[in-house]
Design a protein around this motif. Structure first.
Motif, short mmCIF file in Angstrom:
data_model
loop_
_atom_site.label_atom_id
_atom_site.label_comp_id
_atom_site.label_asym_id
_atom_site.label_seq_id
_atom_site.Cartn_x
_atom_site.Cartn_y
_atom_site.Cartn_z
N PHE A 18 0.82 -1.21 0.00
CA PHE A 18 0.00 0.00 0.00
C PHE A 18 0.85 1.26 0.00
N SER A 19 2.11 1.15 0.37
CA SER A 19 2.97 2.34 0.42
C SER A 19 3.13 2.98 -0.95
N ILE A 20 2.83 2.24 -2.02
CA ILE A 20 2.91 2.81 -3.38
C ILE A 20 1.97 4.01 -3.51
N LEU A 21 0.87 3.98 -2.78
CA LEU A 21 -0.13 5.05 -2.86
C LEU A 21 0.21 6.26 -2.01
N GLU A 22 1.14 6.11 -1.08
CA GLU A 22 1.41 7.19 -0.13
C GLU A 22 1.85 8.46 -0.85
N GLY A 23 1.23 9.55 -0.50
CA GLY A 23 1.55 10.82 -1.12
C GLY A 23 1.04 10.97 -2.53
N GLN A 24 0.31 9.97 -3.02
CA GLN A 24 -0.16 9.98 -4.40
C GLN A 24 -1.68 9.95 -4.52
N VAL A 25 -2.30 8.94 -3.93
CA VAL A 25 -3.75 8.78 -3.97
C VAL A 25 -4.24 8.50 -2.55
N PRO A 26 -5.10 9.34 -1.98
CA PRO A 26 -5.63 9.05 -0.64
C PRO A 26 -6.54 7.84 -0.67
N TYR A 27 -6.62 7.13 0.46
CA TYR A 27 -7.39 5.89 0.47
C TYR A 27 -7.85 5.55 1.87
N SER A 28 -8.78 4.59 1.95
CA SER A 28 -9.22 4.04 3.22
C SER A 28 -9.15 2.53 3.14
N VAL A 29 -8.96 1.89 4.29
CA VAL A 29 -8.95 0.43 4.41
C VAL A 29 -9.79 0.07 5.63
N LEU A 30 -10.50 -1.02 5.55
CA LEU A 30 -11.28 -1.49 6.70
C LEU A 30 -11.02 -2.98 6.90
N ALA A 31 -11.27 -3.44 8.10
CA ALA A 31 -10.97 -4.83 8.43
C ALA A 31 -12.08 -5.77 7.97
N GLY A 32 -11.67 -6.84 7.28
CA GLY A 32 -12.58 -7.93 6.98
C GLY A 32 -12.38 -9.06 7.96
N ASN A 33 -13.22 -10.09 7.90
CA ASN A 33 -13.14 -11.18 8.87
C ASN A 33 -11.83 -11.95 8.79
N HIS A 34 -11.14 -11.91 7.64
CA HIS A 34 -9.85 -12.61 7.52
C HIS A 34 -8.68 -11.77 8.03
N ASP A 35 -8.92 -10.51 8.32
CA ASP A 35 -7.83 -9.63 8.76
C ASP A 35 -7.67 -9.60 10.28
N ILE A 36 -8.67 -10.06 11.01
CA ILE A 36 -8.65 -9.99 12.47
C ILE A 36 -9.19 -11.30 13.05
N ASN A 37 -9.06 -11.46 14.33
CA ASN A 37 -9.51 -12.68 14.99
C ASN A 37 -10.92 -12.49 15.54
N GLY A 38 -11.87 -12.34 14.63
CA GLY A 38 -13.28 -12.29 15.01
C GLY A 38 -13.65 -11.08 15.85
N ALA A 39 -14.77 -11.23 16.56
CA ALA A 39 -15.34 -10.20 17.44
C ALA A 39 -15.68 -8.95 16.66
N ASP A 40 -16.13 -7.91 17.39
CA ASP A 40 -16.47 -6.67 16.72
C ASP A 40 -15.33 -5.66 16.90
N ASP A 41 -15.62 -4.40 16.61
CA ASP A 41 -14.56 -3.40 16.63
C ASP A 41 -14.02 -3.08 18.02
N GLN A 42 -14.50 -3.78 19.04
CA GLN A 42 -13.97 -3.63 20.40
C GLN A 42 -12.97 -4.73 20.73
#
Length: 624
Positions: free
Chosen positions: A119-143
């Motif tokens: 993702f560092s390719i975008l730094e300073g070039q194109v602003p962006y957002s990322v959010l967590a999917g179920n494969h990115d974290i160990n379950g549960a909610d945002d707490q």
């Protein structure tokens, strides 16, 4: 699985074109102790995005998890996608990119670290957002607390971006404010399982930015059948009930997680459309190969054009693409390539109503050389009455220049009171907020006109140094009846009386602005010096919408402009001045063979005549 037709093309270009590069807008205040002020909000981020032109693109990136899967990871496709977004940012006017979650397969430190580096390719070039999917974290909610994902893709990653607005206290939800098409847009990036606290935070963001149209992005919002018909998932229903339904600002909701892709339109509590889309290609060849979707916003046309393609395959030599690469390079099925018709002003009116510009005094719109200026508000048409009230015969519309070119109302062919009424309708850019509603027509001929007196100076003005004639008109919708060749304005008198011999008919007036049977605008003028009748023709005029018309002559040639745009069919033959005959100038009809037939059908607003050629920036409603 989806049934979209795939098409491998040797080359492609983004849908949208940008014109000039200007700095991106600054961000709003953060809701977390990570300040976007670390970035210079006035400096260009990437330096190649125009936030004022009416066309821009939102890039949407779905599940990339199979590209970051333990020892089988291959970030090459995503790197190419990011390089494409950077290199094409100017041409496609890419405002922002949002990832829909499941960046990685297992959410391990190694996978997350490799993704973060990519993702560092975008730094300073194109602003962006990322959010967590179920494969990115160990379950549960945002707490759920700390995680490798939060370490790399938490709010500190976005703090230097001028779009970053803030994050929820847990760090898993964020929002960005993107300036594009001359306004600000809110992008909400919500965790795959938002807690009650997270929903409360999202509501507070919307409440603090009540006038911003919002795009909600999350991982799990809807699922689709093989025909592409989407329905809210269980989590999507929770988001709908707890956030989307009662917040009219949210007009577009995007999710991944499920395949095949799909879409649906739901009605919120305000009765407005919310477009819900699923974007996910992890089931495709090479895990989707960094497939990107561009949402091409065009606020001028009132449309969002959507296209889906793989920059990685696009970059390959066409002769060396494998069969699977060739068939996956671009997706063209109805859930992958489509258009959404959205009247943005109407859709956003409930929370961000358009504020019309105020009326401008006559003195502000009478430049040097103004010969006549008529407007139908109280300054030009005193005691006009209430909207819909008849404007009586004998009523005078004053020439506000003081040059003595006042107009007097009369009805044609014993027409009734409704042949001419007063209206508050007007073009949004018109100086006066009023117009006249003409109800002319044929079978029988009927209508009303406004004419100068027999001794008005305008009757004999020949404009040999050039001229600009402007007016605002609106044709009714529906456009009923036969109104072919109805006149908007003209000078009385036949061209044969001026000694002209080359025209279409010796009985045609020396100058007139008319509407053809196809609703083309026709401007025909018999020049003062030449024995010629150069004629300009516009495109078909829309109904139910105000149009600004300007005819500009520089002493040599005549050019018509419609809504500030030069039309194609302008004559090249020389044309100096107007062969006026000392006879009255008329608004509301065209005299032919010294007879008035039908009158105009529709609205006419401010009308101005200047004895020199004006540029579009100097018209009654300025055009850049």
């Amino acid at each position: 699985m989806g049934t979209a037709d795939n098409n491998g093309k040797p080359a492609r270009r983004a849908l949208l074109q940008a014109a000039l590069a200007v700095p991106a807008a600054g961000a709003a205040a953060t809701l977390l102790n990570v300040s976007p002020a670390q970035a210079d909000a006035s400096a260009p981020y990437g330096g190649r995005f125009d936030d004022e032109v009416p066309r821009f693109a939102l890039a949407v990136l779905p599940d990339t998890q199979y590209l970051f899967d333990a020892d089988s990871a291959d970030p090459a496709p995503l790197r190419e996608t990011f390089r494409y977004l950077v290199s094409e940012r100017k041409e496609a006017n890419i405002a922002f990119m949002t990832h829909l979650g499941d960046v990685t397969e297992h959410g391990t430190e190694d996978e997350i670290g490799l993704a973060a580096d990519t993702f560092s390719i975008l730094e300073g070039q194109v602003p962006y957002s990322v959010l967590a999917g179920n494969h990115d974290i160990n379950g549960a909610d945002d707490q759920r607390g700390d995680s490798p994902y939060l370490k790399e893709f938490g709010p500190r990653r976005y703090a230097a971006m001028p779009t970053f607005g803030g994050a929820s206290p847990d760090g898993y939800n964020s929002f960005h404010i993107v300036r594009a098409a001359g306004r600000e847009w809110l992008v909400l990036a919500l965790d795959w399982r938002v807690s009650d606290a997270g929903l409360g935070w999202a509501r507070s963001v919307l409440d603090q930015h009540r006038t911003l149209p919002a795009i909600l992005t999350t991982h799990d919002i809807a699922a689709s059948d093989d025909d592409g018909k989407a329905e809210l998932s269980g989590n999507g229903q929770r988001l709908w009930n707890g956030l989307i339904r009662d917040h009219d600002q949210i007009f577009l909701a995007l999710g991944g997680h499920y395949w095949p892709p799909g879409r649906t339109v739901l009605k919120n509590a305000a009765g407005n459309d919310v477009h819900v889309h699923i974007t996910n290609y992890q089931d495709r060849y090479y895990g989707g190969a960094g497939m990107i979707r561009l949402y091409g916003f065009d606020v001028a046309r009132g449309v969002i054009d959507v296209e889906t393609f793989s920059p990685w395959f696009l970059a390959r030599n066409p002769e060396k693409r494998t069969p699977l690469e060739a068939e996956t390079i671009e997706l063209t099925g109805p859930t992958d390539r489509f258009s959404l018709d959205i009247d943005f002003a109407a859709r956003f009116a409930g929370f961000a109503p358009a504020v019309p510009p105020p009326a401008r005094p006559a003195s502000a719109v009478m430049p040097r050389g103004t010969v006549a200026y008529w407007r139908f508000d109280s300054s030009g048409l005193r005691d006009a009455g209430t909207p819909g009230a008849p404007v009586a015969d004998g009523k005078v519309a004053r020439d506000l220049t003081g040059n003595g070119n006042d107009l007097t109302v009369s009805r044609l062919h014993s027409s009734g009171a409704d042949a001419l009424t007063w209206s508050e309708e007007h073009h949004t850019g018109q100086p006066a907020h009023a117009s006249l509603r003409f109800n002319g027509g044929k079978s029988p001929d009927r209508g009303a006109i406004l004419t100068t007196s027999a001794n008005a100076p305008l009757n004999s003005t020949t404009f040999t140094s050039g001229y600009t004639i402007e007016t605002f008109i609106k044709l009714p919708e529906p456009f009923e009846g036969d109104h072919a060749w109805m006149g908007i304005l003209s000078w009385e008198g036949r061209n044969s009386e001026a000694g002209k011999t080359t025209g279409w008919s010796p009985d045609e007036p020396t100058c007139s602005l008319n509407i053809s049977p196809e609703r083309f605008i026709q401007f025909v003028v018999y020049a003062y010096r030449q024995d010629a009748d150069p004629t300009s023709w516009s495109h078909a005029l829309p109904v139910g919408r105000w149009t600004h018309i300007a005819v500009v002559n520089d002493g040599r040639r005549t050019v018509m402009y419609v809504d500030g745009s030069k039309i194609a069919r302008n004559p090249s033959q020389a044309s100096t001045g107007i062969a006026t005959l000392g006879k009255p100038f008329v608004i509301g009809a065209t005299q032919f063979d010294e007879q008035f037939g039908q009158g105009f059908y529709g609205w006419i607003g401010d009308t101005r005549i200047v004895s020199r050629a004006l540029q579009p920036k100097d018209f009654l409603t300025p055009f850049a």
